[in-house]
Write an enzyme that holds these catalytic residues in place. Structure first.
Site, PDB file in Angstrom:
ATOM      1  N   THR A 181       0.819  -1.223   0.000  1.00 25.46           N
ATOM      2  CA  THR A 181       0.000   0.000   0.000  1.00 25.46           C
ATOM      3  C   THR A 181       0.850   1.269   0.000  1.00 25.46           C
ATOM      4  O   THR A 181       0.373   2.331  -0.417  1.00 25.46           O
ATOM      5  CB  THR A 181      -0.983   0.027   1.182  1.00 25.46           C
ATOM      6  OG1 THR A 181      -0.249   0.048   2.421  1.00 25.46           O
ATOM      7  CG2 THR A 181      -1.914  -1.187   1.154  1.00 25.46           C
ATOM      8  N   TYR A 219      -1.911   7.853   1.100  1.00 27.72           N
ATOM      9  CA  TYR A 219      -1.854   6.423   0.796  1.00 27.72           C
ATOM     10  C   TYR A 219      -3.277   5.872   0.724  1.00 27.72           C
ATOM     11  O   TYR A 219      -4.091   6.132   1.629  1.00 27.72           O
ATOM     12  CB  TYR A 219      -1.092   5.677   1.892  1.00 27.72           C
ATOM     13  CG  TYR A 219       0.381   5.995   1.978  1.00 27.72           C
ATOM     14  CD1 TYR A 219       0.937   6.455   3.168  1.00 27.72           C
ATOM     15  CD2 TYR A 219       1.228   5.825   0.887  1.00 27.72           C
ATOM     16  CE1 TYR A 219       2.292   6.744   3.275  1.00 27.72           C
ATOM     17  CE2 TYR A 219       2.585   6.106   0.978  1.00 27.72           C
ATOM     18  CZ  TYR A 219       3.112   6.563   2.170  1.00 27.72           C
ATOM     19  OH  TYR A 219       4.445   6.853   2.269  1.00 27.72           O
ATOM     20  N   PHE A 220      -3.564   5.107  -0.280  1.00 24.47           N
ATOM     21  CA  PHE A 220      -4.885   4.489  -0.424  1.00 24.47           C
ATOM     22  C   PHE A 220      -4.885   3.073   0.164  1.00 24.47           C
ATOM     23  O   PHE A 220      -5.376   2.119  -0.445  1.00 24.47           O
ATOM     24  CB  PHE A 220      -5.300   4.459  -1.895  1.00 24.47           C
ATOM     25  CG  PHE A 220      -6.351   5.495  -2.243  1.00 24.47           C
ATOM     26  CD1 PHE A 220      -7.259   5.259  -3.264  1.00 24.47           C
ATOM     27  CD2 PHE A 220      -6.432   6.705  -1.569  1.00 24.47           C
ATOM     28  CE1 PHE A 220      -8.242   6.194  -3.617  1.00 24.47           C
ATOM     29  CE2 PHE A 220      -7.399   7.647  -1.906  1.00 24.47           C
ATOM     30  CZ  PHE A 220      -8.307   7.390  -2.927  1.00 24.47           C
ATOM     31  N   HIS A 221      -4.350   2.957   1.391  1.00 25.15           N
ATOM     32  CA  HIS A 221      -4.228   1.634   2.029  1.00 25.15           C
ATOM     33  C   HIS A 221      -5.529   0.821   1.911  1.00 25.15           C
ATOM     34  O   HIS A 221      -5.545  -0.310   1.463  1.00 25.15           O
ATOM     35  CB  HIS A 221      -3.957   1.800   3.529  1.00 25.15           C
ATOM     36  CG  HIS A 221      -2.742   2.575   3.905  1.00 25.15           C
ATOM     37  ND1 HIS A 221      -1.449   2.130   3.709  1.00 25.15           N
ATOM     38  CD2 HIS A 221      -2.627   3.774   4.524  1.00 25.15           C
ATOM     39  CE1 HIS A 221      -0.589   3.018   4.196  1.00 25.15           C
ATOM     40  NE2 HIS A 221      -1.264   4.020   4.691  1.00 25.15           N
ATOM     41  N   ASP A 222      -6.631   1.418   2.387  1.00 24.13           N
ATOM     42  CA  ASP A 222      -7.870   0.659   2.562  1.00 24.13           C
ATOM     43  C   ASP A 222      -8.586   0.398   1.249  1.00 24.13           C
ATOM     44  O   ASP A 222      -9.170  -0.683   1.053  1.00 24.13           O
ATOM     45  CB  ASP A 222      -8.797   1.407   3.533  1.00 24.13           C
ATOM     46  CG  ASP A 222      -8.203   1.493   4.935  1.00 24.13           C
ATOM     47  OD1 ASP A 222      -8.626   2.377   5.700  1.00 24.13           O
ATOM     48  OD2 ASP A 222      -7.314   0.681   5.260  1.00 24.13           O
TER      49      ASP A 222
END
Ligand code: RIB
Ligand code: CA
Length: 278
Positions: A181, A219-222
């Site tokens: 991520t 950050y587009f972690h999810d």
């Protein structure tokens, strides 16, 4: 036939985009949000979940209030969990569906249901310990030799290491770690092209990263974890044998799990932009 999807979440700015992506993707049927403490306290993550669904026109989606715990990332997500902009989302006078997360999983899980857990793993671990079996569980958390809360531990696993350990040992998850991520950044140009109400939530998060890195965006972690539920195979996984230590760090261990190691981020970002534009 759309895939039934439940998201366990601590909204949370990147959670907001993940929830919007699911709500605006016909491949999945978002049948519930279960909330957990994390980025901010449970009262706020639960309120934010209700408000986000109101903004998305999805007040049909039940919100189930889950586990309380200490807030841990207001410096990243703002004191209200949404960049100090939660008030720009519609107020929701809708009540929560229940506060029995285990009961909700028991009632709603079918062999086709996917659960994506994008906060501390407390609700998921409680359900596993109560005998709930998840047909498909995708977890955003952990890092192999990388952390964002300590040098070794990622926030979701750091916030409740025992729960993360239970999920690794009993949940047979697909783990989506920081190693992947951290390569999935929604930059300023992307944020300028998608839902402005959601992009307006990102100021605190963007500033946090700007002050600590060369990154211009978030950050587009999810959302990366949720993308795997929407289009299975989006993430390239590899089997690892792991455990979770007392700090919440992912370590080599005895439990085989699939770890997402790669994705075509430019293509996935384009896919997300199409779904998140209004
Ligand atoms: O470490 C990143 C994770 O922690 C994301 O889920 C973010 O929303 C926070 O919960
Ligand atoms: Ca989250």
């Amino acid at each position: 036939m759309a895939t039934p999807l439940i998201i366990d979440t601590d909204p949370g700015v990147d959670d907001a985009f993940a929830i919007a992506l699911a709500a605006r993707s016909p491949e999945v049927d978002l049948i519930g949000l279960t909330t957990v403490f994390g980025n901010v306290a449970l009262d706020l993550t639960t309120r934010n979940a209700l408000r986000l669904l109101a903004h998305l026109g999805r007040t049909d989606v039940p919100v189930v209030r889950g586990a309380e715990g200490p807030a841990g990332a207001a410096d990243v997500h703002g004191e209200d969990g949404l960049g100090g902009q939660a008030h720009t989302l519609p107020e929701s006078d809708r009540e929560i569906f229940s506060d029995d997360v285990v009961g909700f999983f028991r009632e709603r899980l079918t062999p086709e249901t996917v659960v994506v857990a994008i906060g501390p793993q407390t609700n998921i671990a409680k359900a596993l310990d109560a005998g709930v079996e998840f047909p498909k569980l995708i977890v955003m958390g952990g890092g192999l030799d990388v952390g964002n809360t300590t040098t070794r531990a990622e926030f979701n696993f750091w916030a409740d290491p025992a729960a993360a350990r239970t999920v690794i040992r009993k949940g047979n998850p697909i783990v989506v770690p920081l190693n992947l991520t951290h390569r999935c950044i929604a930059d300023a140009e992307f944020l300028a092209r998608v839902d402005p109400v959601l992009s307006n939530l990102t100021g605190t998060y963007s500033a946090y990263l700007r002050d600590r890195s060369d990154n211009r965006g978030i950050y587009f972690h999810d959302a990366v974890a949720v993308a795997e539920a929407i289009v299975p195979g989006t993430l390239t996984t590899k089997s690892h044998v792991l455990d979770v230590d007392d700090e919440g760090a992912l370590v080599r261990g005895k439990h085989q799990v699939e770890v997402a190691e790669d994705t075509d981020w430019p293509a996935l970002r384009t896919f997300m932009e199409q779904r998140l534009s209004v």
